[in-house]
Design a protein around this motif. Sequence first.
Motif, PDB file in Angstrom:
ATOM      1  N   PRO A 432     -14.559  20.657 -45.814  1.00 16.23           N
ATOM      2  CA  PRO A 432     -14.617  19.263 -46.264  1.00 16.23           C
ATOM      3  C   PRO A 432     -14.420  19.140 -47.774  1.00 16.23           C
ATOM      4  O   PRO A 432     -14.844  20.004 -48.549  1.00 16.23           O
ATOM      5  CB  PRO A 432     -16.025  18.834 -45.868  1.00 16.23           C
ATOM      6  CG  PRO A 432     -16.822  20.099 -45.841  1.00 16.23           C
ATOM      7  CD  PRO A 432     -15.871  21.153 -45.369  1.00 16.23           C
ATOM      8  N   GLN A 433     -13.800  18.017 -48.169  1.00 19.38           N
ATOM      9  CA  GLN A 433     -13.678  17.698 -49.588  1.00 19.38           C
ATOM     10  C   GLN A 433     -14.879  16.850 -50.003  1.00 19.38           C
ATOM     11  O   GLN A 433     -15.283  15.941 -49.274  1.00 19.38           O
ATOM     12  CB  GLN A 433     -12.383  16.936 -49.867  1.00 19.38           C
ATOM     13  CG  GLN A 433     -12.189  16.625 -51.344  1.00 19.38           C
ATOM     14  CD  GLN A 433     -10.841  16.026 -51.688  1.00 19.38           C
ATOM     15  OE1 GLN A 433     -10.685  15.418 -52.742  1.00 19.38           O
ATOM     16  NE2 GLN A 433      -9.859  16.201 -50.814  1.00 19.38           N
ATOM     17  N   ILE A 434     -15.421  17.150 -51.173  1.00 23.57           N
ATOM     18  CA  ILE A 434     -16.577  16.420 -51.673  1.00 23.57           C
ATOM     19  C   ILE A 434     -16.264  15.858 -53.050  1.00 23.57           C
ATOM     20  O   ILE A 434     -15.677  16.547 -53.897  1.00 23.57           O
ATOM     21  CB  ILE A 434     -17.840  17.324 -51.720  1.00 23.57           C
ATOM     22  CG1 ILE A 434     -19.030  16.554 -52.308  1.00 23.57           C
ATOM     23  CG2 ILE A 434     -17.589  18.609 -52.480  1.00 23.57           C
ATOM     24  CD1 ILE A 434     -20.355  17.303 -52.183  1.00 23.57           C
ATOM     25  N   GLU A 450     -17.882  25.848 -61.478  1.00 23.37           N
ATOM     26  CA  GLU A 450     -17.124  24.762 -60.889  1.00 23.37           C
ATOM     27  C   GLU A 450     -18.078  23.755 -60.237  1.00 23.37           C
ATOM     28  O   GLU A 450     -19.164  24.133 -59.769  1.00 23.37           O
ATOM     29  CB  GLU A 450     -16.149  25.295 -59.839  1.00 23.37           C
ATOM     30  CG  GLU A 450     -15.029  26.145 -60.422  1.00 23.37           C
ATOM     31  CD  GLU A 450     -14.119  25.359 -61.345  1.00 23.37           C
ATOM     32  OE1 GLU A 450     -13.861  24.161 -61.059  1.00 23.37           O
ATOM     33  OE2 GLU A 450     -13.670  25.930 -62.353  1.00 23.37           O
ATOM     34  N   PRO A 451     -17.694  22.484 -60.168  1.00 22.24           N
ATOM     35  CA  PRO A 451     -18.581  21.469 -59.586  1.00 22.24           C
ATOM     36  C   PRO A 451     -19.035  21.780 -58.160  1.00 22.24           C
ATOM     37  O   PRO A 451     -20.203  21.561 -57.811  1.00 22.24           O
ATOM     38  CB  PRO A 451     -17.728  20.196 -59.635  1.00 22.24           C
ATOM     39  CG  PRO A 451     -16.808  20.408 -60.793  1.00 22.24           C
ATOM     40  CD  PRO A 451     -16.490  21.876 -60.772  1.00 22.24           C
ATOM     41  N   ASP A 452     -18.114  22.304 -57.314  1.00 21.43           N
ATOM     42  CA  ASP A 452     -18.528  22.593 -55.933  1.00 21.43           C
ATOM     43  C   ASP A 452     -19.469  23.793 -55.871  1.00 21.43           C
ATOM     44  O   ASP A 452     -20.336  23.868 -54.997  1.00 21.43           O
ATOM     45  CB  ASP A 452     -17.337  22.756 -54.994  1.00 21.43           C
ATOM     46  CG  ASP A 452     -16.253  23.673 -55.523  1.00 21.43           C
ATOM     47  OD1 ASP A 452     -16.515  24.455 -56.460  1.00 21.43           O
ATOM     48  OD2 ASP A 452     -15.115  23.600 -55.008  1.00 21.43           O
ATOM     49  N   GLY A 478      -8.605  19.473 -59.697  1.00 22.45           N
ATOM     50  CA  GLY A 478      -9.293  18.189 -59.643  1.00 22.45           C
ATOM     51  C   GLY A 478      -9.993  17.889 -58.336  1.00 22.45           C
ATOM     52  O   GLY A 478     -10.586  16.816 -58.185  1.00 22.45           O
ATOM     53  N   THR A 479      -9.937  18.810 -57.372  1.00 22.45           N
ATOM     54  CA  THR A 479     -10.632  18.605 -56.098  1.00 22.45           C
ATOM     55  C   THR A 479     -11.782  19.592 -55.955  1.00 22.45           C
ATOM     56  O   THR A 479     -11.803  20.648 -56.598  1.00 22.45           O
ATOM     57  CB  THR A 479      -9.687  18.767 -54.891  1.00 22.45           C
ATOM     58  OG1 THR A 479      -9.244  20.132 -54.818  1.00 22.45           O
ATOM     59  CG2 THR A 479      -8.489  17.842 -55.009  1.00 22.45           C
TER      60      THR A 479
END
Length: 513
Positions: A432-434, A450-452, A478-479
Amino acid sequence: MSASAVVKCATVGALVAIALRMLRKRRSGPPNGKQLEVNGISPRFANAVTAVRGKLTLKANAYRRQLEAGEGASLPFDRVVECNIGNPQALGQKPITFVRQVLALCDYPQLLDEPGVHKLFPADVIQRARDILTNIPGGTGAYSESHGCLYVRKAIAKFIAERDGHPADPEDIYITDGASEAVKMCLQICLRGPDDAIFVPIPQYPLYSGSINLYGGHLQGYYLDEEGGWALDTAEIRRSIREARSKGKEPRALVVINPGNPTGNTLSLANQQAIVRLCREERIILMADEVYQSNLYVQDKPFTSFKKVALDMGFTPADLEIFSLHSVSKGFMGECGRRGGYVECFGITDEAKMAIYRMIALGLCSNVAGQITIELMLNPPKAGDPSFALWDEERSAVLSSLERRAHLFCDAFNEMEGVHCNRPEGALYLFPQITVPPKAVEAARAAGVEPDAFYAEHLLDNTGICIVPGSGFKQREGTSHLRFAFLPAEKDIAAVVGLMKKFHNNFMKEWAA
Protein backbone atom coordinates in the motif's frame (compact mmCIF):
# COMPACT_ATOMS: atom_id res chain seq x y z
CA MET A 1 62.19 26.92 -15.22
CA SER A 2 61.51 29.61 -12.58
CA ALA A 3 62.66 29.22 -9.00
CA SER A 4 59.08 28.94 -7.78
CA ALA A 5 58.37 26.18 -10.28
CA VAL A 6 61.49 24.30 -9.18
CA VAL A 7 60.40 24.57 -5.55
CA LYS A 8 56.90 23.39 -6.45
CA CYS A 9 58.20 20.36 -8.35
CA ALA A 10 60.57 19.50 -5.53
CA THR A 11 57.72 19.71 -3.02
CA VAL A 12 55.48 17.47 -5.11
CA GLY A 13 58.35 15.02 -5.60
CA ALA A 14 59.02 14.93 -1.88
CA LEU A 15 55.37 14.24 -1.13
CA VAL A 16 55.27 11.41 -3.66
CA ALA A 17 58.42 9.92 -2.15
CA ILE A 18 56.93 10.08 1.34
CA ALA A 19 53.73 8.43 0.12
CA LEU A 20 55.69 5.63 -1.55
CA ARG A 21 57.76 5.04 1.59
CA MET A 22 54.57 4.87 3.66
CA LEU A 23 53.03 2.42 1.21
CA ARG A 24 56.15 0.21 1.28
CA LYS A 25 56.19 0.37 5.05
CA ARG A 26 52.55 -0.58 5.16
CA ARG A 27 53.19 -3.60 2.94
CA SER A 28 56.51 -4.63 4.50
CA GLY A 29 55.03 -6.13 7.65
CA PRO A 30 51.83 -7.23 9.35
CA PRO A 31 49.12 -4.64 10.05
CA ASN A 32 49.14 -2.83 13.36
CA GLY A 33 45.93 -4.45 14.53
CA LYS A 34 43.32 -6.87 13.25
CA GLN A 35 43.37 -7.26 9.47
CA LEU A 36 39.65 -6.59 9.02
CA GLU A 37 39.83 -3.55 11.31
CA VAL A 38 42.93 -1.94 9.76
CA ASN A 39 42.31 -2.68 6.10
CA GLY A 40 38.53 -3.13 6.26
CA ILE A 41 36.26 -5.37 4.24
CA SER A 42 35.23 -5.16 0.63
CA PRO A 43 33.30 -1.92 0.02
CA ARG A 44 30.76 -3.89 -2.02
CA PHE A 45 29.23 -5.16 1.21
CA ALA A 46 28.17 -1.62 2.16
CA ASN A 47 25.26 -1.77 -0.30
CA ALA A 48 24.62 -5.52 -0.15
CA VAL A 49 21.64 -5.05 2.15
CA THR A 50 18.17 -6.55 2.34
CA ALA A 51 15.36 -4.51 3.85
CA VAL A 52 13.37 -7.61 4.82
CA ARG A 53 16.11 -8.53 7.30
CA GLY A 54 17.29 -5.00 8.06
CA LYS A 55 17.17 -2.58 11.00
CA LEU A 56 13.52 -3.16 11.91
CA THR A 57 13.87 -6.93 11.84
CA LEU A 58 16.85 -6.73 14.19
CA LYS A 59 14.86 -4.47 16.50
CA ALA A 60 11.89 -6.85 16.38
CA ASN A 61 14.19 -9.74 17.29
CA ALA A 62 15.49 -7.75 20.26
CA TYR A 63 11.91 -7.10 21.40
CA ARG A 64 11.12 -10.80 21.06
CA ARG A 65 14.11 -11.78 23.21
CA GLN A 66 13.07 -9.19 25.78
CA LEU A 67 9.58 -10.67 25.96
CA GLU A 68 10.88 -14.24 26.12
CA ALA A 69 13.11 -13.27 29.04
CA GLY A 70 10.10 -11.95 30.94
CA GLU A 71 11.40 -8.40 30.73
CA GLY A 72 8.70 -6.89 28.54
CA ALA A 73 6.56 -5.20 31.19
CA SER A 74 7.55 -1.77 29.87
CA LEU A 75 6.54 -2.63 26.29
CA PRO A 76 3.10 -1.64 24.96
CA PHE A 77 2.62 -5.11 23.40
CA ASP A 78 2.99 -8.72 24.52
CA ARG A 79 4.20 -10.31 21.29
CA VAL A 80 5.97 -9.53 18.03
CA VAL A 81 4.02 -10.14 14.80
CA GLU A 82 6.25 -10.81 11.78
CA CYS A 83 4.64 -9.25 8.72
CA ASN A 84 8.01 -8.35 7.21
CA ILE A 85 8.85 -11.56 5.39
CA GLY A 86 7.17 -14.43 3.57
CA ASN A 87 7.81 -17.00 6.30
CA PRO A 88 4.41 -18.73 6.66
CA GLN A 89 5.20 -21.41 9.23
CA ALA A 90 6.65 -18.83 11.62
CA LEU A 91 3.13 -17.37 11.83
CA GLY A 92 1.38 -20.68 12.40
CA GLN A 93 0.88 -22.25 8.97
CA LYS A 94 0.90 -26.01 9.44
CA PRO A 95 3.24 -28.19 7.34
CA ILE A 96 1.67 -30.47 4.73
CA THR A 97 1.32 -33.87 6.41
CA PHE A 98 2.39 -35.97 3.41
CA VAL A 99 5.60 -33.95 3.01
CA ARG A 100 6.62 -34.20 6.64
CA GLN A 101 5.77 -37.90 6.88
CA VAL A 102 7.98 -38.79 3.91
CA LEU A 103 10.78 -36.58 5.20
CA ALA A 104 10.56 -38.23 8.62
CA LEU A 105 11.09 -41.67 7.07
CA CYS A 106 13.91 -40.39 4.87
CA ASP A 107 15.65 -38.83 7.86
CA TYR A 108 15.19 -41.97 9.98
CA PRO A 109 14.96 -44.87 7.52
CA GLN A 110 15.18 -47.47 10.30
CA LEU A 111 11.48 -46.79 10.87
CA LEU A 112 10.75 -48.50 7.57
CA ASP A 113 11.84 -51.80 9.09
CA GLU A 114 9.71 -51.45 12.23
CA PRO A 115 6.82 -53.97 12.39
CA GLY A 116 4.27 -51.26 13.22
CA VAL A 117 5.28 -48.76 10.53
CA HIS A 118 2.06 -49.30 8.57
CA LYS A 119 0.08 -48.22 11.64
CA LEU A 120 1.95 -44.91 11.72
CA PHE A 121 2.25 -44.03 8.03
CA PRO A 122 0.02 -44.53 4.96
CA ALA A 123 1.18 -47.05 2.39
CA ASP A 124 1.96 -44.41 -0.27
CA VAL A 125 4.14 -42.47 2.19
CA ILE A 126 6.12 -45.62 2.97
CA GLN A 127 6.52 -46.44 -0.72
CA ARG A 128 7.60 -42.90 -1.61
CA ALA A 129 10.24 -42.93 1.13
CA ARG A 130 11.53 -46.30 -0.13
CA ASP A 131 11.68 -44.97 -3.71
CA ILE A 132 13.58 -41.88 -2.63
CA LEU A 133 16.07 -43.79 -0.51
CA THR A 134 16.62 -46.30 -3.31
CA ASN A 135 17.34 -43.55 -5.81
CA ILE A 136 19.37 -41.28 -3.51
CA PRO A 137 22.25 -43.35 -2.10
CA GLY A 138 22.97 -42.37 1.48
CA GLY A 139 19.68 -40.51 1.83
CA THR A 140 19.60 -37.12 3.52
CA GLY A 141 22.92 -37.65 5.25
CA ALA A 142 25.10 -37.93 2.13
CA TYR A 143 26.26 -35.50 -0.53
CA SER A 144 24.43 -35.66 -3.83
CA GLU A 145 25.58 -34.80 -7.32
CA SER A 146 26.54 -31.13 -7.31
CA HIS A 147 23.67 -29.97 -9.50
CA GLY A 148 21.22 -32.13 -7.56
CA CYS A 149 20.06 -35.73 -7.33
CA LEU A 150 19.16 -37.02 -10.79
CA TYR A 151 16.01 -38.58 -9.31
CA VAL A 152 14.83 -35.12 -8.18
CA ARG A 153 15.91 -33.37 -11.38
CA LYS A 154 13.89 -35.91 -13.37
CA ALA A 155 10.87 -35.16 -11.19
CA ILE A 156 11.34 -31.42 -11.81
CA ALA A 157 11.65 -31.97 -15.57
CA LYS A 158 8.47 -34.10 -15.56
CA PHE A 159 6.59 -31.38 -13.65
CA ILE A 160 7.74 -28.66 -16.05
CA ALA A 161 6.83 -30.76 -19.11
CA GLU A 162 3.33 -31.46 -17.78
CA ARG A 163 2.81 -27.82 -16.73
CA ASP A 164 4.03 -26.28 -20.00
CA GLY A 165 3.20 -28.90 -22.60
CA HIS A 166 6.82 -28.86 -23.75
CA PRO A 167 9.65 -31.23 -22.84
CA ALA A 168 12.26 -30.38 -20.21
CA ASP A 169 15.75 -31.83 -19.78
CA PRO A 170 17.04 -32.78 -16.29
CA GLU A 171 20.51 -31.69 -17.44
CA ASP A 172 19.21 -28.11 -17.76
CA ILE A 173 18.11 -28.06 -14.11
CA TYR A 174 20.29 -26.99 -11.18
CA ILE A 175 19.07 -27.46 -7.61
CA THR A 176 20.14 -24.89 -5.03
CA ASP A 177 19.64 -24.04 -1.35
CA GLY A 178 16.52 -22.02 -2.07
CA ALA A 179 15.80 -19.99 -5.19
CA SER A 180 17.81 -17.09 -3.70
CA GLU A 181 21.03 -19.00 -4.26
CA ALA A 182 20.02 -19.65 -7.86
CA VAL A 183 19.34 -15.92 -8.34
CA LYS A 184 22.79 -15.03 -7.06
CA MET A 185 24.49 -17.57 -9.29
CA CYS A 186 22.62 -16.37 -12.37
CA LEU A 187 23.55 -12.78 -11.62
CA GLN A 188 27.19 -13.73 -11.23
CA ILE A 189 27.06 -15.42 -14.62
CA CYS A 190 25.63 -12.27 -16.20
CA LEU A 191 27.86 -9.67 -14.55
CA ARG A 192 31.37 -9.18 -15.90
CA GLY A 193 31.96 -5.66 -14.60
CA PRO A 194 30.45 -2.32 -13.53
CA ASP A 195 29.15 -1.51 -17.02
CA ASP A 196 26.91 -4.59 -17.21
CA ALA A 197 23.31 -3.61 -16.49
CA ILE A 198 20.63 -5.80 -14.92
CA PHE A 199 17.10 -4.44 -15.39
CA VAL A 200 15.04 -4.84 -12.24
CA PRO A 201 11.39 -3.88 -11.57
CA ILE A 202 10.86 -0.97 -9.19
CA PRO A 203 9.60 -1.69 -6.56
CA GLN A 204 12.04 -4.61 -6.44
CA TYR A 205 13.00 -7.44 -4.13
CA PRO A 206 16.22 -6.45 -2.26
CA LEU A 207 17.88 -9.77 -3.12
CA TYR A 208 18.45 -8.34 -6.59
CA SER A 209 19.77 -4.90 -5.66
CA GLY A 210 21.98 -6.28 -2.90
CA SER A 211 23.43 -9.04 -5.08
CA ILE A 212 24.03 -6.75 -8.07
CA ASN A 213 25.94 -4.37 -5.80
CA LEU A 214 27.88 -7.26 -4.27
CA TYR A 215 28.94 -8.60 -7.66
CA GLY A 216 29.94 -5.20 -8.98
CA GLY A 217 27.25 -4.72 -11.63
CA HIS A 218 24.87 -1.89 -12.46
CA LEU A 219 21.24 -1.99 -11.34
CA GLN A 220 18.98 -0.29 -13.87
CA GLY A 221 15.43 0.08 -12.63
CA TYR A 222 12.23 0.12 -14.64
CA TYR A 223 9.06 1.33 -12.95
CA LEU A 224 5.89 -0.69 -12.54
CA ASP A 225 2.65 1.26 -13.02
CA GLU A 226 1.00 1.57 -9.62
CA GLU A 227 -2.13 3.29 -10.94
CA GLY A 228 -2.52 0.41 -13.40
CA GLY A 229 -2.37 -2.23 -10.65
CA TRP A 230 1.44 -2.46 -10.80
CA ALA A 231 1.32 -3.33 -14.49
CA LEU A 232 4.54 -3.91 -16.41
CA ASP A 233 4.76 -1.67 -19.51
CA THR A 234 7.35 -2.76 -22.07
CA ALA A 235 7.60 0.88 -23.22
CA GLU A 236 8.98 1.67 -19.77
CA ILE A 237 11.53 -1.13 -20.11
CA ARG A 238 12.62 0.24 -23.49
CA ARG A 239 13.00 3.72 -21.94
CA SER A 240 15.19 2.20 -19.23
CA ILE A 241 17.29 0.36 -21.82
CA ARG A 242 17.89 3.63 -23.72
CA GLU A 243 18.85 5.35 -20.49
CA ALA A 244 21.32 2.59 -19.60
CA ARG A 245 22.96 2.72 -23.01
CA SER A 246 23.24 6.51 -22.76
CA LYS A 247 25.31 5.94 -19.60
CA GLY A 248 27.59 3.51 -21.44
CA LYS A 249 26.02 0.45 -19.82
CA GLU A 250 25.43 -2.81 -21.66
CA PRO A 251 22.02 -4.44 -21.10
CA ARG A 252 22.59 -8.02 -19.94
CA ALA A 253 19.47 -9.34 -18.26
CA LEU A 254 15.87 -8.41 -17.48
CA VAL A 255 14.40 -9.55 -14.16
CA VAL A 256 10.65 -10.19 -14.10
CA ILE A 257 8.97 -11.36 -10.88
CA ASN A 258 5.63 -13.03 -11.63
CA PRO A 259 3.57 -13.06 -9.47
CA GLY A 260 5.16 -9.90 -8.09
CA ASN A 261 7.15 -9.30 -4.93
CA PRO A 262 6.56 -6.86 -3.23
CA THR A 263 3.64 -5.66 -5.34
CA GLY A 264 1.40 -8.77 -5.55
CA ASN A 265 0.61 -8.20 -9.24
CA THR A 266 0.34 -10.89 -11.93
CA LEU A 267 1.06 -10.56 -15.64
CA SER A 268 -1.37 -11.15 -18.47
CA LEU A 269 -0.40 -13.50 -21.29
CA ALA A 270 -0.24 -10.58 -23.75
CA ASN A 271 2.12 -8.77 -21.38
CA GLN A 272 4.37 -11.82 -21.12
CA GLN A 273 4.45 -12.18 -24.90
CA ALA A 274 5.53 -8.55 -25.26
CA ILE A 275 8.31 -9.12 -22.73
CA VAL A 276 9.54 -12.20 -24.59
CA ARG A 277 9.59 -10.27 -27.88
CA LEU A 278 11.52 -7.45 -26.23
CA CYS A 279 14.15 -9.83 -24.85
CA ARG A 280 14.50 -11.43 -28.28
CA GLU A 281 14.86 -8.07 -30.05
CA GLU A 282 17.30 -6.64 -27.52
CA ARG A 283 19.18 -9.91 -27.09
CA ILE A 284 19.02 -9.78 -23.32
CA ILE A 285 18.62 -12.66 -20.87
CA LEU A 286 15.22 -13.09 -19.19
CA MET A 287 15.40 -13.95 -15.48
CA ALA A 288 11.93 -15.28 -14.67
CA ASP A 289 11.39 -15.34 -10.90
CA GLU A 290 8.35 -17.61 -10.66
CA VAL A 291 8.47 -18.77 -7.05
CA TYR A 292 4.88 -17.58 -6.33
CA GLN A 293 3.30 -19.46 -9.23
CA SER A 294 0.85 -21.28 -6.91
CA ASN A 295 -0.27 -18.08 -5.15
CA LEU A 296 -2.95 -16.69 -7.47
CA TYR A 297 -6.07 -14.76 -6.45
CA VAL A 298 -7.72 -13.72 -9.76
CA GLN A 299 -9.43 -16.14 -12.11
CA ASP A 300 -8.64 -14.35 -15.38
CA LYS A 301 -4.85 -14.41 -14.91
CA PRO A 302 -3.72 -18.03 -14.59
CA PHE A 303 -0.01 -18.62 -14.23
CA THR A 304 1.94 -19.28 -17.41
CA SER A 305 5.70 -19.78 -17.31
CA PHE A 306 7.84 -17.58 -19.52
CA LYS A 307 9.40 -20.69 -21.02
CA LYS A 308 5.96 -21.87 -22.18
CA VAL A 309 5.14 -18.42 -23.54
CA ALA A 310 8.36 -18.37 -25.57
CA LEU A 311 7.89 -21.88 -26.96
CA ASP A 312 4.22 -21.30 -27.78
CA MET A 313 5.30 -18.20 -29.73
CA GLY A 314 7.60 -20.38 -31.81
CA PHE A 315 10.90 -19.36 -30.27
CA THR A 316 13.57 -21.99 -29.69
CA PRO A 317 16.61 -22.17 -27.40
CA ALA A 318 18.60 -20.68 -30.30
CA ASP A 319 16.47 -17.50 -30.12
CA LEU A 320 16.27 -16.72 -26.43
CA GLU A 321 18.00 -17.15 -23.05
CA ILE A 322 15.82 -17.74 -19.98
CA PHE A 323 16.59 -18.56 -16.36
CA SER A 324 13.38 -19.87 -14.65
CA LEU A 325 13.28 -20.07 -10.85
CA HIS A 326 11.07 -21.95 -8.40
CA SER A 327 11.12 -22.78 -4.67
CA VAL A 328 9.46 -24.78 -1.88
CA SER A 329 9.38 -21.71 0.37
CA LYS A 330 6.21 -20.19 -1.08
CA GLY A 331 3.01 -21.51 -2.66
CA PHE A 332 1.03 -23.71 -0.27
CA MET A 333 4.12 -25.40 1.19
CA GLY A 334 5.82 -22.57 3.05
CA GLU A 335 8.84 -24.80 3.71
CA CYS A 336 11.23 -21.84 3.95
CA GLY A 337 13.66 -23.53 6.33
CA ARG A 338 14.13 -26.51 4.01
CA ARG A 339 16.00 -24.25 1.56
CA GLY A 340 14.95 -26.02 -1.61
CA GLY A 341 14.94 -24.27 -4.99
CA TYR A 342 16.03 -24.69 -8.57
CA VAL A 343 16.77 -22.90 -11.81
CA GLU A 344 15.95 -24.25 -15.26
CA CYS A 345 18.22 -23.01 -18.05
CA PHE A 346 16.61 -22.45 -21.44
CA GLY A 347 18.86 -21.46 -24.33
CA ILE A 348 21.76 -20.97 -21.91
CA THR A 349 25.19 -21.84 -23.30
CA ASP A 350 27.05 -24.91 -22.12
CA GLU A 351 29.84 -22.63 -20.87
CA ALA A 352 27.43 -20.68 -18.67
CA LYS A 353 25.80 -23.86 -17.36
CA MET A 354 29.21 -25.26 -16.49
CA ALA A 355 29.94 -22.06 -14.56
CA ILE A 356 26.76 -22.59 -12.52
CA TYR A 357 27.79 -26.18 -11.90
CA ARG A 358 31.21 -25.05 -10.68
CA MET A 359 29.71 -22.49 -8.31
CA ILE A 360 27.46 -25.12 -6.76
CA ALA A 361 30.36 -27.59 -6.66
CA LEU A 362 32.38 -25.16 -4.55
CA GLY A 363 29.87 -25.95 -1.82
CA LEU A 364 29.63 -29.59 -3.02
CA CYS A 365 25.81 -29.66 -3.35
CA SER A 366 22.58 -28.21 -2.02
CA ASN A 367 21.09 -29.87 1.06
CA VAL A 368 19.45 -33.18 0.21
CA ALA A 369 16.42 -32.77 2.49
CA GLY A 370 15.59 -29.61 0.54
CA GLN A 371 15.97 -31.49 -2.73
CA ILE A 372 13.57 -34.19 -1.53
CA THR A 373 11.08 -31.50 -0.49
CA ILE A 374 11.12 -30.18 -4.06
CA GLU A 375 10.24 -33.66 -5.35
CA LEU A 376 7.38 -33.92 -2.86
CA MET A 377 6.02 -30.50 -3.88
CA LEU A 378 6.10 -31.26 -7.60
CA ASN A 379 5.06 -34.91 -7.39
CA PRO A 380 2.27 -34.98 -4.78
CA PRO A 381 -0.16 -37.85 -4.07
CA LYS A 382 -2.55 -38.64 -6.90
CA ALA A 383 -6.30 -39.17 -6.70
CA GLY A 384 -6.89 -42.64 -5.27
CA ASP A 385 -3.68 -42.68 -3.21
CA PRO A 386 -4.17 -43.10 0.57
CA SER A 387 -2.69 -39.63 1.27
CA PHE A 388 -4.46 -37.73 -1.49
CA ALA A 389 -7.60 -36.64 0.35
CA LEU A 390 -5.70 -35.13 3.27
CA TRP A 391 -3.09 -33.54 0.98
CA ASP A 392 -5.79 -31.97 -1.18
CA GLU A 393 -7.70 -30.75 1.87
CA GLU A 394 -4.60 -29.17 3.44
CA ARG A 395 -3.44 -27.59 0.17
CA SER A 396 -6.85 -26.10 -0.57
CA ALA A 397 -7.19 -24.82 2.98
CA VAL A 398 -3.86 -22.99 2.85
CA LEU A 399 -4.46 -21.38 -0.55
CA SER A 400 -8.05 -20.32 0.17
CA SER A 401 -7.00 -18.92 3.55
CA LEU A 402 -4.21 -16.90 1.96
CA GLU A 403 -6.68 -15.42 -0.51
CA ARG A 404 -9.10 -14.46 2.26
CA ARG A 405 -6.31 -12.90 4.31
CA ALA A 406 -5.03 -10.96 1.31
CA HIS A 407 -8.44 -9.33 0.77
CA LEU A 408 -9.14 -8.74 4.46
CA PHE A 409 -5.88 -6.90 5.02
CA CYS A 410 -6.24 -5.01 1.74
CA ASP A 411 -9.68 -3.81 2.84
CA ALA A 412 -8.25 -2.76 6.20
CA PHE A 413 -5.53 -0.66 4.58
CA ASN A 414 -8.02 1.03 2.27
CA GLU A 415 -10.11 2.05 5.28
CA MET A 416 -7.16 3.96 6.79
CA GLU A 417 -6.73 7.68 6.26
CA GLY A 418 -4.19 8.51 3.55
CA VAL A 419 -3.60 4.87 2.54
CA HIS A 420 -4.37 3.23 -0.81
CA CYS A 421 -3.77 -0.47 -1.54
CA ASN A 422 -4.18 -2.17 -4.93
CA ARG A 423 -6.18 -5.37 -4.96
CA PRO A 424 -3.95 -8.42 -4.51
CA GLU A 425 -3.58 -10.70 -7.52
CA GLY A 426 -0.87 -13.08 -6.33
CA ALA A 427 2.14 -13.80 -4.07
CA LEU A 428 2.08 -13.17 -0.31
CA TYR A 429 2.30 -9.39 -0.02
CA LEU A 430 0.48 -6.08 -0.16
CA PHE A 431 2.29 -2.86 -1.04
CA PRO A 432 0.00 0.00 0.00
CA GLN A 433 0.95 3.62 -0.61
CA ILE A 434 0.79 5.89 2.43
CA THR A 435 0.67 9.66 2.57
CA VAL A 436 2.85 10.48 5.56
CA PRO A 437 1.89 13.79 7.25
CA PRO A 438 4.29 16.68 6.48
CA LYS A 439 5.34 17.05 10.13
CA ALA A 440 6.28 13.37 10.23
CA VAL A 441 8.17 13.76 6.95
CA GLU A 442 10.16 16.62 8.48
CA ALA A 443 10.88 14.57 11.60
CA ALA A 444 11.98 11.63 9.47
CA ARG A 445 14.35 13.80 7.43
CA ALA A 446 15.79 15.27 10.62
CA ALA A 447 16.39 11.73 11.90
CA GLY A 448 18.06 10.75 8.61
CA VAL A 449 15.46 8.15 7.61
CA GLU A 450 12.82 7.87 4.92
CA PRO A 451 9.24 8.82 5.91
CA ASP A 452 7.90 5.27 5.45
CA ALA A 453 10.74 3.89 7.58
CA PHE A 454 9.84 6.46 10.26
CA TYR A 455 6.23 5.24 10.18
CA ALA A 456 7.19 1.55 10.18
CA GLU A 457 9.50 1.94 13.17
CA HIS A 458 6.82 3.75 15.15
CA LEU A 459 4.38 0.95 14.25
CA LEU A 460 6.81 -1.65 15.59
CA ASP A 461 7.58 0.31 18.76
CA ASN A 462 3.90 0.78 19.57
CA THR A 463 2.29 -2.49 18.44
CA GLY A 464 5.01 -5.13 17.94
CA ILE A 465 3.95 -5.45 14.29
CA CYS A 466 7.02 -5.65 12.06
CA ILE A 467 6.64 -4.56 8.43
CA VAL A 468 9.11 -3.30 5.82
CA PRO A 469 9.16 0.30 4.58
CA GLY A 470 8.69 0.63 0.84
CA SER A 471 11.91 2.63 0.58
CA GLY A 472 13.75 -0.64 1.19
CA PHE A 473 12.41 -1.88 -2.16
CA LYS A 474 13.03 1.37 -4.09
CA GLN A 475 10.04 3.39 -5.24
CA ARG A 476 9.13 6.45 -7.26
CA GLU A 477 10.54 9.68 -5.87
CA GLY A 478 8.12 11.41 -3.53
CA THR A 479 6.08 8.31 -2.66
CA SER A 480 5.98 6.19 0.49
CA HIS A 481 4.85 2.58 0.78
CA LEU A 482 4.72 -0.33 3.19
CA ARG A 483 5.31 -3.97 2.33
CA PHE A 484 3.02 -6.18 4.35
CA ALA A 485 3.16 -9.99 4.34
CA PHE A 486 -0.46 -11.04 4.96
CA LEU A 487 0.49 -14.18 6.88
CA PRO A 488 -0.95 -13.78 10.41
CA ALA A 489 -3.39 -16.62 11.11
CA GLU A 490 -7.04 -15.86 10.32
CA LYS A 491 -7.92 -16.09 14.01
CA ASP A 492 -5.45 -13.28 14.69
CA ILE A 493 -6.52 -10.94 11.87
CA ALA A 494 -9.07 -8.97 13.87
CA ALA A 495 -6.53 -8.27 16.61
CA VAL A 496 -3.76 -7.33 14.17
CA VAL A 497 -6.04 -5.07 12.13
CA GLY A 498 -7.31 -3.47 15.31
CA LEU A 499 -3.78 -2.67 16.47
CA MET A 500 -2.82 -1.30 13.06
CA LYS A 501 -5.87 0.95 12.76
CA LYS A 502 -5.55 2.29 16.31
CA PHE A 503 -1.87 3.06 15.77
CA HIS A 504 -2.49 4.64 12.38
CA ASN A 505 -5.22 6.93 13.68
CA ASN A 506 -3.04 8.05 16.59
CA PHE A 507 -0.04 8.57 14.31
CA MET A 508 -2.00 10.70 11.87
CA LYS A 509 -3.40 12.84 14.71
CA GLU A 510 -0.02 13.20 16.44
CA TRP A 511 1.74 14.35 13.28
CA ALA A 512 -1.09 16.36 11.76
CA ALA A 513 -0.06 19.78 10.47
